[in-house]
Design a protein around this motif. Sequence first.
Motif: not given
Length: 473
Positions: A466-467, A471
């Motif tokens: 996710q990070r 992103t």
Amino acid sequence: MAWFRQRQVDSYSTLNEESAIEMKRHDEKFDKIIRRNSFQETQEMCIEDSSNYGSLENDNKNNVNISEEKLTTLQAAWNIINMIQGNVILNSPYVLLVGGVPGIVLTVVVGYVSVHTCRLLIDCQYDEDELGNKSKTRHTMHDIAVHNLGKRAGVLLIDLLQITLMFGNCVFQLLFCGQMISPLFPENPVGFNGIILLFSLALFPFAFVTSIKTVSYFSCASVVVTSLSYIALISYMFSKVDKWVIEEFPLTTNIYQSSLSLGMIVFGFDSQLYVNSLDNKLKEGSNIKKMIAWTHVMSVFLKIFFGIVGIFTFGQLTRETITNSIDNIPLKYFFNILFPMKFFLIFQFPYFAIIDLIQEKLFQGVNLTRFPSCLDKENSLKWWAIILRLSLVLLVVIVCLIFPDVAILTSYTGSTIGAFIMFLLPVYFHLNMYWRKMYWYHILHDYFVLLAGVVVVFCGIFTFVQREIVTRI
């Protein structure tokens, strides 16, 4: 008569000669066996590399010093508290800020799992006979791993886990220093990475340390600095009690924030690699299981208490490192200089432990290890050994520059290495050794812990994707 005597003498001479020949053959055969066994033992030591921790942590049960002074229950408890408390208490408010009330629940659950798996590892030290009598046949985590995975794989696995955790501690010490010094000089031309590089210059002299006695001199100073720091920080937060923003404490959180919080919580309870060694250093009559339970209860309480008080004091302004949230400039300078002093003092403990372990495994001596000794005839470090030690410091700096976020790096480590050490490894060892003797509900309980470990690893992977990937697309 003379003929008879001469014959008797000849007979005795022949007998002596035959006996001498037979003894010579026997000695030659015995000598060959001894040489062969000695060669096999030396070769086996080189191939299997079965030495354990070295001078810092010599856990080989066959080399236990009988005269070694044993620890009391209180001394052992202090060691456990230091392992599971440490620097992560400074992140406790941020953990609860991103985790909310679920973060409190997860702290309690992870603390319980840590107690349970520590107890499983203690049980794995013992064998039980047909009459139910228990005897300690495995004294270290190495012994347990060797019993379950084999000599080569077991020793290699535990050594790698230890080196990884100790290296992670080195990285965290340096990152904490950067995180605290950087806000004091927001207009500095070198930026955060420059501060890390400048601060790391003071770490390079540690590469020349050759004795644990030199390292131990910093211990008292570290304890004094740590005590002053925490007492002063707690006093400051309670001095703001009339300005607490209780309503800003988060009640809920999203899945991403929970995953981030979970990894940091797990990282704060990793002590499983050392609990067996600690058990073998306790005095007779000490109950390590009870000691582990109440020290973990104390740690869970302190982390939750410190986290709640921190959020009540700073609210949504709570930073990853709590001292950066202080609005009083003189106090902020005081804390952000005092804590880096502590981190600087204790950096050498995990660093020297890595050096000592690698040296014992690979560079102790040409007849015992794969590579020649790091020391020359005058017991001084050779030039290439110094370069290797300096390279370790440089590697720590590189990791800090790649992952400058303390909370994220802590979360990644806790969700991967931490989950493997706390959840998966102890439960696998225990089930593999005792499942035939366990009640069904104990087996079910262990499988739930195993499943929880898989979930923690999944959350760590989810957070990373996710990070670091989603992103940035």
